[in-house]
Design a protein around this motif. Structure first.
Motif, short mmCIF file in Angstrom:
data_model
loop_
_atom_site.label_atom_id
_atom_site.label_comp_id
_atom_site.label_asym_id
_atom_site.label_seq_id
_atom_site.Cartn_x
_atom_site.Cartn_y
_atom_site.Cartn_z
N MET A 147 -2.07 5.70 15.43
CA MET A 147 -3.54 4.89 15.31
C MET A 147 -4.12 5.07 16.66
O MET A 147 -3.74 4.67 17.61
CB MET A 147 -3.18 3.57 14.78
CG MET A 147 -2.14 3.14 13.84
SD MET A 147 -2.98 3.66 12.13
CE MET A 147 -4.19 2.41 12.11
N ILE B 188 2.77 5.07 12.55
CA ILE B 188 1.86 5.82 12.40
C ILE B 188 0.93 5.96 13.75
O ILE B 188 0.80 4.74 14.30
CB ILE B 188 0.85 5.35 11.36
CG1 ILE B 188 1.70 5.30 9.95
CG2 ILE B 188 -0.33 6.11 11.03
CD1 ILE B 188 0.92 4.69 8.84
N VAL C 124 2.74 2.68 3.10
CA VAL C 124 1.98 3.16 4.11
C VAL C 124 1.09 2.16 4.95
O VAL C 124 0.81 1.11 4.12
CB VAL C 124 1.19 4.52 3.90
CG1 VAL C 124 0.29 4.09 2.93
CG2 VAL C 124 0.70 5.26 5.07
N PHE C 125 0.75 2.25 6.00
CA PHE C 125 -0.09 1.11 6.74
C PHE C 125 0.42 -0.14 6.48
O PHE C 125 -0.06 -1.23 5.96
CB PHE C 125 -1.53 1.16 6.17
CG PHE C 125 -2.06 2.57 6.61
CD1 PHE C 125 -2.21 2.85 7.88
CD2 PHE C 125 -2.67 3.22 5.68
CE1 PHE C 125 -2.99 3.94 8.16
CE2 PHE C 125 -3.34 4.57 5.99
CZ PHE C 125 -3.52 4.90 7.20
N ALA D 61 -9.66 -3.68 4.95
CA ALA D 61 -8.14 -4.01 4.63
C ALA D 61 -8.07 -5.57 4.79
O ALA D 61 -8.90 -5.96 5.31
CB ALA D 61 -7.07 -3.52 6.03
N GLU E 82 4.66 3.95 8.41
CA GLU E 82 5.15 4.34 6.86
C GLU E 82 6.53 4.01 6.59
O GLU E 82 7.44 4.46 7.59
CB GLU E 82 4.82 5.88 6.93
CG GLU E 82 5.10 6.59 5.64
CD GLU E 82 4.84 8.19 5.61
OE1 GLU E 82 5.11 8.89 4.56
OE2 GLU E 82 4.29 8.74 6.43
N SER F 281 2.10 -3.28 8.44
CA SER F 281 1.84 -4.02 9.94
C SER F 281 3.29 -4.57 10.04
O SER F 281 3.84 -5.23 9.39
CB SER F 281 0.95 -4.94 9.87
OG SER F 281 -0.44 -4.47 9.42
N THR G 106 0.74 -1.17 -0.15
CA THR G 106 -0.03 0.16 0.09
C THR G 106 0.83 1.25 0.05
O THR G 106 1.92 1.20 0.63
CB THR G 106 -0.89 0.14 1.40
OG1 THR G 106 -1.54 -1.29 1.06
CG2 THR G 106 -1.83 1.23 1.04
N VAL H 51 -11.62 -3.17 10.57
CA VAL H 51 -10.46 -3.48 10.03
C VAL H 51 -10.86 -4.55 8.96
O VAL H 51 -10.32 -4.15 7.66
CB VAL H 51 -9.32 -3.97 10.87
CG1 VAL H 51 -8.13 -4.29 10.06
CG2 VAL H 51 -8.81 -2.91 11.89
N LYS I 80 1.91 -2.92 15.31
CA LYS I 80 1.78 -1.28 15.03
C LYS I 80 2.05 -1.27 13.52
O LYS I 80 2.33 -2.11 12.56
CB LYS I 80 3.07 -0.43 15.49
CG LYS I 80 3.17 -0.73 17.32
CD LYS I 80 1.96 -0.64 17.97
CE LYS I 80 1.92 -0.62 19.39
NZ LYS I 80 0.78 -0.63 20.01
N GLN I 81 1.56 -0.01 13.09
CA GLN I 81 1.47 0.29 11.79
C GLN I 81 2.56 1.46 11.48
O GLN I 81 2.67 2.22 12.19
CB GLN I 81 0.21 0.86 11.36
CG GLN I 81 -1.04 -0.02 11.34
CD GLN I 81 -1.15 -1.33 10.68
OE1 GLN I 81 -0.81 -1.18 9.41
NE2 GLN I 81 -1.10 -2.48 11.26
#
Length: 376
Positions: free
Chosen positions: A191, A189, A145-146, A354, A201, A148, A116, A350, A198-199
């Motif tokens: 969240m 990021i 981005v996003f 996603a 970039e 995991s 992504t 989610v 965690k997410q």
């Protein structure tokens, strides 16, 4: 395809369920990951020749679903063994298989997956991360981005694009990028959704990679990409079904015991019927997930693509409804930390967005299955 589970699958489901219940909702992710690996659950889909269990996505989805139903899902199972492990097992070189598959199976190493981008969410054709040749090496530049669990992963399988020498067009290719590669940086990021994973970039600034970082054939393109995306959708369905089952079980237990007037609230149809409907929806979603996994494991990538998208859609919707109804059944108690359901209100969404939104799945079905014209 079989319409009932084999004895082996039932035994696997029971064993994983027991493991999940020992850890419960307050699980330690690292401890559970380690124990699941030692028991052979993390690599159940990977080839036996490389330390795996020799099964497929059918078996791996059972593991994730049952852990989720016990309240302790492992999100990185969607990424590390399902996407990355599958892609490397199918298309990797012998060196890549020897390096990564045994370690992914025994849990000593993990991989993240980066596709992504800020300006290319659902449209993979707009990916701008590019790889260009520099002698024998590759130089990879772009943003993701996003993504995991990058902080947990030893490497990230990055989807980039290279130029086709015959047509000049860009085509997708997959590269293994070590976490400490110069020019490869990450930013967490912020969240609102609280999760163990965690997410991030990611920024790739002329990351230099050796030729052997390329996974598979440079000209295979979408074939290799979708080899990982179909398992991702199936495993997301398993994640959602497990979460929905966990919430529903808490609501059923509460409805059996909670008495306001002369009978438990579960005796009233206004409580019982929505819970029964939620159970039906989850079971139907599981059937489609099992069909998708069966088709994928049988090598039917086209059939699995349709079924995997349908399974992910159905499971996401069923999960949201099950969580909502479970919280509603408990009333104010459904929002307390004691019962552990309130956090699922956000988490359940989610599965709707996603790794692909429900609207894009409806687009897929309307175009690919129904033959309707595209609107984009």
């Amino acid at each position: 395809m079989p319409t009932t589970e084999t004895d082996e699958h039932k035994a696997l489901r029971a064993a994983v369920s027991a493991l999940g219940k020992r850890h419960g909702r307050d699980y330690d992710r690292e401890q559970l990951w380690s124990e699941a690996a030692k028991l052979g659950y993390l690599g159940v889909n990977l080839p036996e020749a490389y330390g795996g269990g020799g099964g497929g996505i059918s078996e791996l989805s059972i593991v994730l679903e049952e852990l989720g139903a016990a309240g302790c899902p492992l999100l990185m199972m969607v990424v590390s063994p399902a996407i990355c492990g599958t892609v490397i097992a199918r298309f990797g070189t012998e060196e890549q298989k020897q390096t990564w598959l045994p370690a992914l199976a025994d849990g000593t190493r993990t991989m993240a997956f980066g596709i992504t981008e800020p300006d290319a969410g659902s449209n993979s054709h707009r990916i701008t991360t590019t790889a260009r040749k520099d002698g024998a090496d590759w130089l990879l530049t772009g943003r993701k981005v996003f993504i995991s669990g990058v902080d947990l992963a030893d490497a990230t399988l990055i989807v980039g694009r290279t130029e086709d020498s015959r047509t000049g067009r860009l085509k997708p290719c997959l590269f293994i990028v070590p976490r400490d590669a110069p020019g490869f940086t990450r930013r967490q990021i912020d969240m609102e959704l609280q999760a163990a994973e965690k997410q991030f970039e990611l920024t790739l600034d002329d990351v230099r990679l050796p030729a052997e970082a390329l996974v598979g054939d440079e000209d295979a393109g979408l074939l290799q990409l979708f080899a990982g995306l179909n398992p991702e959708r199936i495993m997301t369905a398993a994640f959602a079904i497990g979460m929905g089952r966990y919430a529903l079980a808490r609501a059923i237990e509460y409805a059996r015991d909670r008495t306001v007037w002369d009978a438990p609230i579960g005796a009233h149809q206004a409580i019982a019927h929505p819970l029964a409907q939620a159970h039906i929806d989850l079971e139907l979603a599981r059937l489609m997930m099992q069909k998708a996994a069966y088709l994928y494991d049988a090598g039917d990538d086209v059939g699995a693509g349709e079924a995997a998208n349908m399974a992910k859609y159905a499971a996401g919707e069923a999960c949201v409804r099950a969580v909502d109804q479970s919280v509603h059944t408990l009333g104010g108690n459904g929002l307390t930390r004691e019962f552990g359901l309130a956090s699922l209100i956000t988490a359940a969404r989610v599965a709707r967005i996603a790794p692909v939104s429900r609207e894009m799945i409806l687009n897929y079905v309307s175009h690919q299955t129904l033959g309707l014209p595209k609107s984009y």
